[in-house]
Scaffold this active site. Structure first.
Site, short mmCIF file in Angstrom:
data_model
loop_
_atom_site.label_atom_id
_atom_site.label_comp_id
_atom_site.label_asym_id
_atom_site.label_seq_id
_atom_site.Cartn_x
_atom_site.Cartn_y
_atom_site.Cartn_z
CD GLU A 43 -0.93 -5.50 -7.12
OE1 GLU A 43 1.05 -4.93 -6.66
OE2 GLU A 43 -1.31 -5.18 -6.95
N GLY A 94 0.92 -1.06 0.26
CA GLY A 94 -0.39 0.29 -0.03
C GLY A 94 0.90 1.59 -0.21
NE ARG A 106 -3.71 -7.24 0.15
CZ ARG A 106 -4.25 -6.54 -1.09
NH1 ARG A 106 -5.22 -7.10 -1.26
NH2 ARG A 106 -3.70 -5.66 -0.90
CD GLU A 158 11.68 -2.89 -6.86
OE1 GLU A 158 12.07 -4.15 -6.88
OE2 GLU A 158 10.92 -2.21 -7.67
CB VAL A 187 -9.40 -2.44 -3.61
CG1 VAL A 187 -10.67 -1.75 -3.65
CG2 VAL A 187 -8.66 -2.52 -2.01
CE LYS A 210 -3.33 -1.80 -7.27
NZ LYS A 210 -3.33 -2.96 -6.87
CG ASN A 237 -0.95 -7.78 -3.81
OD1 ASN A 237 -0.54 -7.07 -2.43
ND2 ASN A 237 -1.10 -6.76 -4.46
#
Length: 457
Positions: A275, A164, A292, A200, A295, A237, A290
């Protein structure tokens, strides 16, 4: 199948899960903090139990409170939604020890993939392209300088256990490194209780592309296509699309297969998302996983017709997916806009208070609203600012945009500030419609001009 499931969350995602449980003829238990006594999810569930004070750490993110509620109400399983305890491996371990099914992957998988540096190593060993960066965690500024010299600028400092946008700093030049490294370390310490960072290279300009996965407990893994989540502010996002508007079919196929391969390599189960960052030449790099529900899962549901939340529950109950990859068909184009309680004209300060009047668009083919707010509701100041997700789905991209323009025009929330003006400006913007955006486009190009226009009025 489960008889009773506790929903360890609040707001629109708790409402979403409770509705799925009811359609599956499974009894639901809602948990609520003292601030959420009159929240919508408490009314919709079959049972509701208070788990503590308003602050999230004392209630929704409190493992003892959640598990105590689970024992008292005699549930078979816990659905975490997203946020709070959804990616806390220690909590999942406790569920496993207590023989309460966690609707998600196993604790060891969450632990391995939750540490971003660990995840990078895992993906590299699985043959999935990763963003160039340091191979180890960076403990001090001396090591940070060494990694920076190896990979070059600009670079990104990230919390190993983060998500996040927390514990992240973009470093453009060497003289910025020390101060930004210390900031990232301090923020990581305050949020995650450690100072674990990795570094990175920054892919710029980049698209943020993610692939939705479903994996059952019988070894089958399928993808549900990709989503474009490049419109972001502060790494959060704001608007998402499915499918991508500009990626070539060849690259899409490669990204899908890389995501499936990644999940298979770690024995992943349940719903998850891989992602990627994609550069201007369509080279793609693993960013994170992720473990889970996301959203933005509704837009994938709209273009595939697959209910991801119900699939999660069935997978956790031990049922096979029941569909093969060849059964997944993509139809039309979907958009999701996140309606947030915040003031874009005052540094996005969060807003709370009494919602005196509420109008949300509730008519029209291909329109979906997910929310937990209602007229005369008091929005508490303690939680995430997102108050609704507005989703449109049409046969063509042009029609999906037109539907979203109309839907946003109808939104009216009196009593608190929202980002509706920002959403309307974005969804009507030529560069958004033509997909000429990247993950820093909103902050670097759109916002300065938009705020200047507002100030001149």
């Amino acid at each position: 199948m489960f008889q009773k499931v506790l929903v360890a969350n609040r707001g629109e995602i708790a409402v979403r899960i409770i509705r799925a449980l009811r359609e599956l003829n499974i009894k639901s238990v809602a948990v609520y903090s003292e601030a959420d006594r009159y929240a919508l999810h408490t009314d919709l569930a079959d049972e509701a139990i208070c788990i503590g004070p308003a602050r999230g750490l004392d209630s929704y993110a409190n493992p003892v409170a959640i598990l105590s509620a689970a024992i008292v109400t005699g549930v078979d399983a816990i659905h975490p939604g997203y946020g709070f305890l959804s990616e806390q491996s220690d909590f999942v371990s406790l569920c496993e020890e207590m023989k309460i099914k966690f609707i998600g992957p196993k604790s060891q998988i969450i632990r391995n993939m939750g540490n971003k540096q660990n995840a990078r190593t895992t993906m590299r060993e699985a043959g999935v392209p990763i963003v160039p960066g340091g191979k180890d965690l960076v403990e001090n500024i001396k090591d940070a300088r060494q990694v920076a010299e190896e990979i070059g600028y600009p670079l990104m400092i990230k919390a190993a256990d983060g998500g996040g946008g927390k514990g992240m700093r973009l470093v453009h030049k060497p003289e910025e490194l020390e101060s930004l490294f210390q900031q990232a370390q301090n923020e990581t310490q305050s949020i995650y209780g450690n100072r674990h960072l990795y570094i990175e290279r920054t892919i710029y300009p980049a698209k943020h592309i993610e692939v939705q996965l479903l994996a059952d407990e019988h070894g089958q893994v399928i993808h549900l296509g990709e989503r474009d989540c490049s419109i972001q502010r502060n790494n959060q996002k704001i608007i998402e699309f499915a499918p991508s508007m500009t990626l070539s079919e060849t690259v899409k196929e490669k990204i899908w297969q890389a995501a499936v391969k990644a999940a298979q390599s770690i024995g992943y189960t349940n719903a998850g998302t891989i992602e990627f960052l994609v550069d201007k030449n369509e080279n793609f790099y693993f960013m994170e996983m992720n473990t889970r529900l996301q959203v933005e899962h509704p837009i994938t549901e709209m273009v595939t017709g697959i209910d991801i939340v119900k699939a999660q529950i069935k997978i956790a109950a031990g049922l096979p997916l029941g569909i093969k990859q060849s059964d997944v068909k993509f139809k039309g184009f979907a958009i999701e806009c996140r309606l947030n309680a915040e003031n874009p004209f005052n540094h996005f300060q969060s807003s709370a208070g009494h919602i005196k009047r509420l109008i949300l668009p509730n008519g029209g083919l291909g329109l979906r609203i997910e929310t937990a707010i209602y007229s005369d509701y008091y929005l508490p100041p303690f939680y995430d600012s997102m108050i609704a997700k507005i989703v449109t789905h049409q046969a063509t991209r042009e029609d999906a945009f037109k539907s979203m323009e109309r839907a946003l025009y109808e939104v009216s929330v009196d009593g608190i500030h929202t980002n509706i003006d920002l959403l309307e400006a974005l969804i009507n913007h030529r560069e958004v419609k033509e997909d000429k955006v990247h993950v820093k486009w909103l902050e670097e190009e759109f916002m300065p001009q938009w705020l200047d226009e507002f100030a001149s009025k």
